[in-house]
Design a protein around this motif. Structure first.
Motif, PDB file in Angstrom:
ATOM      1  N   PRO A  26     -47.133 -15.984  41.173  1.00  0.00           N
ATOM      2  CA  PRO A  26     -47.268 -14.525  41.156  1.00  0.00           C
ATOM      3  C   PRO A  26     -48.028 -14.011  39.940  1.00  0.00           C
ATOM      4  CG  PRO A  26     -44.960 -15.161  40.889  1.00  0.00           C
ATOM      5  CD  PRO A  26     -45.732 -16.397  41.181  1.00  0.00           C
ATOM      6  N   LEU A  27     -47.921 -14.713  38.819  1.00  0.00           N
ATOM      7  CA  LEU A  27     -48.680 -14.287  37.640  1.00  0.00           C
ATOM      8  C   LEU A  27     -50.181 -14.397  37.888  1.00  0.00           C
ATOM      9  CD1 LEU A  27     -46.639 -15.711  34.643  1.00  0.00           C
ATOM     10  CD2 LEU A  27     -47.110 -13.323  35.157  1.00  0.00           C
ATOM     11  N   LEU A  28     -50.605 -15.435  38.578  1.00  0.00           N
ATOM     12  CA  LEU A  28     -52.027 -15.567  38.892  1.00  0.00           C
ATOM     13  C   LEU A  28     -52.481 -14.480  39.859  1.00  0.00           C
ATOM     14  CD1 LEU A  28     -52.462 -19.422  39.175  1.00  0.00           C
ATOM     15  CD2 LEU A  28     -53.494 -17.908  37.479  1.00  0.00           C
ATOM     16  N   LEU A  29     -51.636 -14.153  40.821  1.00  0.00           N
ATOM     17  CA  LEU A  29     -51.994 -13.052  41.729  1.00  0.00           C
ATOM     18  C   LEU A  29     -52.075 -11.727  40.986  1.00  0.00           C
ATOM     19  CD1 LEU A  29     -50.045 -13.771  45.018  1.00  0.00           C
ATOM     20  CD2 LEU A  29     -52.503 -13.822  44.637  1.00  0.00           C
ATOM     21  N   LEU A  30     -51.132 -11.488  40.092  1.00  0.00           N
ATOM     22  CA  LEU A  30     -51.178 -10.263  39.293  1.00  0.00           C
ATOM     23  C   LEU A  30     -52.432 -10.239  38.422  1.00  0.00           C
ATOM     24  CD1 LEU A  30     -47.432 -10.037  38.253  1.00  0.00           C
ATOM     25  CD2 LEU A  30     -48.634  -8.540  39.851  1.00  0.00           C
ATOM     26  N   ALA A  31     -52.811 -11.388  37.876  1.00  0.00           N
ATOM     27  CA  ALA A  31     -54.015 -11.462  37.047  1.00  0.00           C
ATOM     28  C   ALA A  31     -55.261 -11.157  37.859  1.00  0.00           C
ATOM     29  CB  ALA A  31     -54.134 -12.845  36.408  1.00  0.00           C
ATOM     30  N   ALA A  32     -55.280 -11.586  39.099  1.00  0.00           N
ATOM     31  CA  ALA A  32     -56.458 -11.357  39.937  1.00  0.00           C
ATOM     32  C   ALA A  32     -56.687  -9.872  40.207  1.00  0.00           C
ATOM     33  CB  ALA A  32     -56.321 -12.111  41.256  1.00  0.00           C
ATOM     34  N   PHE A  33     -55.612  -9.094  40.274  1.00  0.00           N
ATOM     35  CA  PHE A  33     -55.747  -7.694  40.670  1.00  0.00           C
ATOM     36  C   PHE A  33     -55.502  -6.688  39.547  1.00  0.00           C
ATOM     37  CE2 PHE A  33     -54.524  -9.899  44.647  1.00  0.00           C
ATOM     38  CZ  PHE A  33     -55.708  -9.683  45.325  1.00  0.00           C
ATOM     39  N   ALA A  34     -55.254  -7.136  38.337  1.00  0.00           N
ATOM     40  CA  ALA A  34     -54.899  -6.221  37.237  1.00  0.00           C
ATOM     41  C   ALA A  34     -56.111  -5.758  36.443  1.00  0.00           C
ATOM     42  CB  ALA A  34     -53.889  -6.891  36.314  1.00  0.00           C
ATOM     43  N   ASP A  35     -57.153  -5.338  37.109  1.00  0.00           N
ATOM     44  CA  ASP A  35     -58.348  -4.842  36.430  1.00  0.00           C
ATOM     45  C   ASP A  35     -58.316  -3.312  36.406  1.00  0.00           C
ATOM     46  OD1 ASP A  35     -60.793  -4.375  35.303  1.00  0.00           O
ATOM     47  OD2 ASP A  35     -61.955  -5.398  36.848  1.00  0.00           O
ATOM     48  N   PRO A  36     -58.088  -2.698  35.241  1.00  0.00           N
ATOM     49  CA  PRO A  36     -57.992  -1.236  35.187  1.00  0.00           C
ATOM     50  C   PRO A  36     -59.321  -0.528  35.435  1.00  0.00           C
ATOM     51  CG  PRO A  36     -57.796  -2.153  32.992  1.00  0.00           C
ATOM     52  CD  PRO A  36     -57.820  -3.318  33.949  1.00  0.00           C
ATOM     53  N   ARG A  37     -60.415  -1.233  35.388  1.00  0.00           N
ATOM     54  CA  ARG A  37     -61.709  -0.601  35.688  1.00  0.00           C
ATOM     55  C   ARG A  37     -61.875  -0.365  37.173  1.00  0.00           C
ATOM     56  NH1 ARG A  37     -64.379  -5.225  32.137  1.00  0.00           N
ATOM     57  NH2 ARG A  37     -62.990  -6.250  33.572  1.00  0.00           N
ATOM     58  N   ARG A  38     -61.203  -1.154  37.997  1.00  0.00           N
ATOM     59  CA  ARG A  38     -61.297  -0.998  39.454  1.00  0.00           C
ATOM     60  C   ARG A  38     -60.095  -0.263  40.028  1.00  0.00           C
ATOM     61  NH1 ARG A  38     -63.359  -7.051  40.728  1.00  0.00           N
ATOM     62  NH2 ARG A  38     -65.352  -6.845  39.677  1.00  0.00           N
ATOM     63  N   ARG A  39     -58.927  -0.537  39.503  1.00  0.00           N
ATOM     64  CA  ARG A  39     -57.688   0.077  39.973  1.00  0.00           C
ATOM     65  C   ARG A  39     -56.900   0.582  38.772  1.00  0.00           C
ATOM     66  NH1 ARG A  39     -58.264  -4.949  41.494  1.00  0.00           N
ATOM     67  NH2 ARG A  39     -58.917  -5.407  43.585  1.00  0.00           N
ATOM     68  N   PRO A  40     -57.212   1.772  38.247  1.00  0.00           N
ATOM     69  CA  PRO A  40     -56.591   2.239  36.997  1.00  0.00           C
ATOM     70  C   PRO A  40     -55.065   2.336  37.038  1.00  0.00           C
ATOM     71  CG  PRO A  40     -58.418   3.660  37.615  1.00  0.00           C
ATOM     72  CD  PRO A  40     -58.208   2.709  38.741  1.00  0.00           C
ATOM     73  N   ARG A  41     -54.525   2.934  38.065  1.00  0.00           N
ATOM     74  CA  ARG A  41     -53.069   3.106  38.125  1.00  0.00           C
ATOM     75  C   ARG A  41     -52.366   1.799  38.468  1.00  0.00           C
ATOM     76  NH1 ARG A  41     -51.976   8.790  41.216  1.00  0.00           N
ATOM     77  NH2 ARG A  41     -53.000  10.100  39.660  1.00  0.00           N
TER      78      ARG A  41
END
Length: 132
Positions: free
Chosen positions: A92-107
């Motif tokens: 799950p940490l790797l999945l969270l890392a894949a999607f935790a880009d605040p430039r694309r998804r700020p909230r």
């Protein structure tokens, strides 16, 4: 006309991927490797470091993190009899890392990064409270 900066993986993503690679190591080190197949742990940790090497290419980083997360779940469950269960929280940490880009998804990135930090803290505390 200034030079355009090359987009890199956000530090939150890199930090979560680093946590995914480092999180399984405390129980292995604390036990002295007695309950674990150490060569498998070393090989799995090396594979988990692949996304970290792709920090300059965000799309490749996200693909690698997602692919590794999908492969890590069966690997940690099937290999649990030799101690590979310690890699289960890394998926799950790797999945969270894949999607935790605040430039694309700020909230969403804030929530994903916070969830990753909470998961890392909870698993780390549970590792240290066990007697290996």
């Amino acid at each position: 006309m200034g030079a355009t900066a090359r987009e890199r993986v956000h530090p939150w993503q890199f930090g979560l991927a680093t946590c995914a690679a480092v999180l399984p190591l405390p129980p292995v080190v604390a036990s002295g490797g007695s309950r674990f197949a150490v060569p498998l742990v070393v090989a799995t940790t090396a594979v988990l470091a692949v996304p970290l090497a792709l920090h300059a290419r965000p799309a490749a980083f996200e693909r690698a993190a997602g692919t590794l997360a999908a492969a890590l779940v069966p690997w940690s469950l099937i290999g649990s009899w030799v101690g590979m269960f310690v890699f289960f929280p890394s998926a799950p940490l790797l999945l969270l890392a894949a999607f935790a880009d605040p430039r694309r998804r700020p909230r969403a990135a804030r929530c994903l990064a916070a969830a990753g930090l909470l998961l890392t803290a909870a698993v780390s505390l549970s590792w240290w409270n066990r007697k290996y």
